[in-house]
Design a protein around this motif. Structure first.
Motif, short mmCIF file in Angstrom:
data_model
loop_
_atom_site.label_atom_id
_atom_site.label_comp_id
_atom_site.label_asym_id
_atom_site.label_seq_id
_atom_site.Cartn_x
_atom_site.Cartn_y
_atom_site.Cartn_z
N LEU A 369 0.83 -1.20 0.00
CA LEU A 369 0.00 0.00 0.00
C LEU A 369 0.86 1.25 0.00
CD1 LEU A 369 -2.90 1.35 0.51
CD2 LEU A 369 -2.19 1.37 2.92
N CYS A 370 1.91 1.24 0.80
CA CYS A 370 2.74 2.44 0.98
C CYS A 370 3.96 2.47 0.08
CB CYS A 370 3.14 2.55 2.45
SG CYS A 370 1.71 2.74 3.54
N GLY A 371 4.05 1.53 -0.87
CA GLY A 371 5.08 1.58 -1.90
C GLY A 371 6.48 1.30 -1.42
N MET A 372 6.63 0.44 -0.44
CA MET A 372 7.96 0.12 0.09
C MET A 372 8.48 -1.20 -0.47
SD MET A 372 7.30 1.04 4.07
CE MET A 372 6.46 2.56 4.54
N LYS A 373 9.77 -1.38 -0.37
CA LYS A 373 10.38 -2.65 -0.74
C LYS A 373 10.12 -3.63 0.39
CE LYS A 373 14.69 -4.84 -2.21
NZ LYS A 373 16.14 -4.66 -2.46
N ARG A 374 9.54 -4.77 0.04
CA ARG A 374 9.08 -5.69 1.04
C ARG A 374 10.14 -6.73 1.40
NH1 ARG A 374 4.21 -9.61 -0.50
NH2 ARG A 374 5.31 -11.48 0.17
N PRO A 375 10.41 -6.92 2.68
CA PRO A 375 11.27 -8.03 3.09
C PRO A 375 10.52 -9.35 2.90
CG PRO A 375 10.35 -6.96 5.01
CD PRO A 375 9.92 -6.15 3.83
N LYS A 376 11.23 -10.45 3.02
CA LYS A 376 10.60 -11.75 2.86
C LYS A 376 9.60 -11.99 3.98
CE LYS A 376 11.56 -16.67 2.26
NZ LYS A 376 12.63 -17.72 2.21
N THR A 377 8.38 -12.37 3.61
CA THR A 377 7.34 -12.66 4.60
C THR A 377 6.62 -13.95 4.22
OG1 THR A 377 5.61 -11.41 3.44
CG2 THR A 377 6.96 -10.19 5.04
N ASP A 378 5.88 -14.48 5.18
CA ASP A 378 5.07 -15.66 4.92
C ASP A 378 3.68 -15.31 4.42
OD1 ASP A 378 7.08 -17.40 5.79
OD2 ASP A 378 6.43 -17.27 7.87
N GLY A 379 3.27 -14.07 4.60
CA GLY A 379 1.95 -13.64 4.16
C GLY A 379 1.97 -13.09 2.74
N LYS A 380 0.80 -12.67 2.27
CA LYS A 380 0.69 -12.08 0.93
C LYS A 380 -0.21 -10.86 1.01
CE LYS A 380 -2.20 -14.34 -1.96
NZ LYS A 380 -2.79 -15.46 -2.73
N SER A 381 0.04 -9.91 0.14
CA SER A 381 -0.74 -8.67 0.15
C SER A 381 -2.20 -8.93 -0.17
CB SER A 381 -0.16 -7.68 -0.86
OG SER A 381 -1.01 -6.55 -0.98
N LEU A 382 -3.07 -8.27 0.60
CA LEU A 382 -4.51 -8.39 0.39
C LEU A 382 -5.06 -7.30 -0.53
CD1 LEU A 382 -5.66 -9.13 4.06
CD2 LEU A 382 -5.21 -10.78 2.23
N LEU A 383 -4.19 -6.41 -1.04
CA LEU A 383 -4.69 -5.29 -1.84
C LEU A 383 -5.51 -5.74 -3.04
CD1 LEU A 383 -1.94 -2.51 -1.88
CD2 LEU A 383 -3.96 -2.74 -0.43
N PRO A 384 -5.10 -6.78 -3.80
CA PRO A 384 -5.94 -7.21 -4.92
C PRO A 384 -7.33 -7.64 -4.45
CG PRO A 384 -3.76 -8.17 -5.09
CD PRO A 384 -3.83 -7.54 -3.72
N LEU A 385 -7.40 -8.29 -3.30
CA LEU A 385 -8.68 -8.75 -2.76
C LEU A 385 -9.51 -7.58 -2.23
CD1 LEU A 385 -10.28 -11.34 -2.17
CD2 LEU A 385 -9.14 -11.43 0.06
N ILE A 386 -8.83 -6.60 -1.65
CA ILE A 386 -9.53 -5.41 -1.15
C ILE A 386 -10.16 -4.63 -2.31
CG2 ILE A 386 -9.19 -3.17 -0.03
CD1 ILE A 386 -6.99 -4.58 1.66
N ASP A 387 -9.45 -4.56 -3.43
CA ASP A 387 -9.97 -3.85 -4.59
C ASP A 387 -11.04 -4.65 -5.33
OD1 ASP A 387 -8.36 -1.68 -4.15
OD2 ASP A 387 -6.73 -2.37 -5.44
N ASN A 388 -10.99 -5.97 -5.20
CA ASN A 388 -11.95 -6.83 -5.89
C ASN A 388 -12.28 -8.02 -5.00
OD1 ASN A 388 -13.52 -8.28 -7.65
ND2 ASN A 388 -11.98 -8.46 -9.25
N PRO A 389 -13.20 -7.85 -4.06
CA PRO A 389 -13.47 -8.87 -3.04
C PRO A 389 -13.93 -10.22 -3.58
CG PRO A 389 -14.47 -6.77 -2.44
CD PRO A 389 -14.01 -6.64 -3.85
N GLY A 390 -14.35 -10.27 -4.83
CA GLY A 390 -14.89 -11.52 -5.36
C GLY A 390 -13.89 -12.41 -6.06
N ILE A 391 -12.62 -11.99 -6.15
CA ILE A 391 -11.66 -12.79 -6.91
C ILE A 391 -11.29 -14.07 -6.15
CG2 ILE A 391 -10.70 -10.77 -8.08
CD1 ILE A 391 -8.32 -10.89 -6.21
N GLU A 392 -10.78 -15.05 -6.89
CA GLU A 392 -10.38 -16.31 -6.29
C GLU A 392 -9.16 -16.08 -5.40
OE1 GLU A 392 -9.08 -20.84 -7.65
OE2 GLU A 392 -9.99 -19.45 -9.09
#
Length: 484
Positions: A369-392
């Motif tokens: 969301l804030c345009g930063m370089k992301r370190p390695k994480t186990d999670g994934k960004s929810l932004l695509p889902l937030i913008d389109n709640p119906g996607i797979e």
């Protein structure tokens, strides 16, 4: 001709201004609530009164199937703030601070501070206040529980004189202002800090302690409810449940006035505790309203993403048990509401999503969301889902819970079924398995594992579990001693 040129110039200038506003790094406000299951009006609760949280849900997206990575405070909060699962961090208890084990893991406050944000921690954010304390530019630590009724203050003094752990009564309803208890003060600090930082980029975590025990809230919130109208939960444990799946009363046993020599609490005390849990939720709801009002008044709402979340679920007498500390659906499913900045939120306001999401996804979501370089994480960004709640979206969400040093409960859900394996932490042998159906309820009273009728479901869920917990990389190497 001059008028046309002038109009074009003004239009270009306006587009440029709008573009610059959209590209401006947004602020972030996170309400991080302790011990809150989805007992909220917007989630269909028949009892809880939560108008401010309901309003927030109506302005954003409500995730109906959000899960934590472990149903206990410290590991769950570490997971949120690092984007790493407990099995990656190797910490499963409330006793081990993050930085006592991991010196170099990049945390959310650390990353945002390095990228020019003001970072604010108010109340209970990390379980251990020492974790990343220097990474918050503004830090208001969690305060101890306080009592306001004279008789309860006297109890606390007697406990201290006797050299006992100063856990007082499990609930209190004093006729006092909101700020007499710590969550009211947390809201006050949040409002004051927003006023000071209104011209800065910020990420603010407001950690509300209620509805964690003790259920201490001003009397006016207790008065919203009639104790006698609360139903007594079914105290039956699931048939064929693994012997270590539940802890009967958890930390409730440590509070003054809670008997330890009975199988179940009596109906009157049970209703008092359920009443206190609801009063505490309404108390927190009012504090959310105060902070959101300040955000609007200061004209910060237009550029602030707001997240409302909990560190894990909770039992208030279900299965005859209390608190969290398990892999049960009621303990790992949590409320999660995300409301984007004004402009964005209009497209998805009031939407709900049944996608399987996890608290470990919050870190990568905010980084993207804030345009930063992301370190390695186990999670994934929810932004695509937030913008389109119906996607797979994902087909599985997972959690863990350790029992002592040698047994690990690994659990997976597909949103309708929950499958858990209790494994030997050294040999990885399966000591017991559980399969519960949760298509229409947080509760399930029959363990269907081993039932031939459900063998295909069990095989499918076991496969989902295995894809997440590889046998050679399973959540078994422990850096601390878990709490049962």
């Amino acid at each position: 001709m001059k008028k046309i040129v002038l109009l074009i110039c003004v239009t270009i200038a306006n587009i440029g201004f709008i573009y610059s506003q959209e590209k401006k790094s947004p602020n972030v406000l996170v309400f991080y609530v302790d011990d809150l299951r989805a007992e909220l009006g917007c989630y269909g609760s028949k009892t809880a009164l939560t108008p401010n949280i309901d309003k927030l849900a109506n302005e954003g997206i409500q995730f109906n199937k959000a899960y934590v990575q472990q149903a206990i405070c410290a590991p769950s909060r570490m997971s949120t703030l690092t984007g790493l699962r407990p099995e990656t961090l190797g910490i499963y208890s409330i006793f081990t601070p993050l930085r006592s084990v991991h010196k170099d893991v990049v945390s959310l406050p650390q990353l945002f501070k390095e990228n020019g944000y003001k970072t604010i921690s108010i109340g209970k954010v990390y379980h251990h206040g020492s974790d990343d304390k220097k990474e918050w530019t503004h830090y208001f630590g969690k305060e101890p529980n306080t009592y306001n009724k004279p008789e309860n203050i006297a109890v606390m003094e007697e406990l201290k004189k006797a050299g006992k752990s100063p856990k007082g009564p499990a609930f209190e309803s004093a006729d006092v202002d909101d700020e007499a208890y710590k969550d009211g003060r947390a809201a006050k600090y949040a409002v004051e800090t927003l006023q000071k930082l209104k011209d800065d980029k910020f990420i603010m975590f407001v950690g509300f302690s209620k509805p964690h025990l003790p259920f201490n809230a001003p009397k006016k919130y207790w008065d919203l409810y009639d104790k006698n109208k609360f139903e007594i939960p079914q105290r039956k444990k699931p048939d064929n449940m693994y012997r270590l799946a539940l802890t009967n009363w958890g930390e409730l046993k440590g509070y003054h006035g809670i008997p330890n020599d009975v199988e179940y609490l009596d109906d009157s005390l049970t209703r008092d505790l359920i009443h206190g849990y609801h009063a505490s939720i309404s108390y927190v709801d009012a504090q959310v309203g105060k902070v959101m009002k300040a955000l609007e008044t200061l004209k910060l709402r237009k550029n602030t993403m707001v997240i409302f979340m909990s560190d894990h679920g909770y039992k208030i007498g279900e299965y005859g048990a209390w608190c969290k500390h398990s892999n049960e659906e009621i303990d790992v499913r949590v409320p999660l509401i995300v409301s984007r900045e004004t402009g964005y939120k209009k497209r998805v306001a009031g939407k709900t999503s049944n996608a399987l999401v996890e608290n470990v996804d919050i870190f990568p979501t905010l980084v993207e969301l804030c345009g930063m370089k992301r370190p390695k994480t186990d999670g994934k960004s929810l932004l695509p889902l937030i913008d389109n709640p119906g996607i797979e979206w994902d087909k599985v969400a997972t959690s863990v819970y350790a029992r002592g040093k040698n047994i690990m409960g690994c659990t997976a859900t597909d949103g309708e079924w929950r499958y858990t394996e209790w494994r030997d932490a050294t040999t990885h042998n399966v000591l017991g398995a559980e399969l519960y159906e949760h298509k229409n309820s947080l509760l399930s009273f029959v363990n269907l594992a081993g039932n031939p009728k459900y063998s295909k479901v069990e095989a499918r869920m076991k496969n989902l579990l295995e894809t997440q917990f590889h046998r050679k990389k399973g959540p078994f190497l422990q850096n601390d001693t878990p709490r049962n």
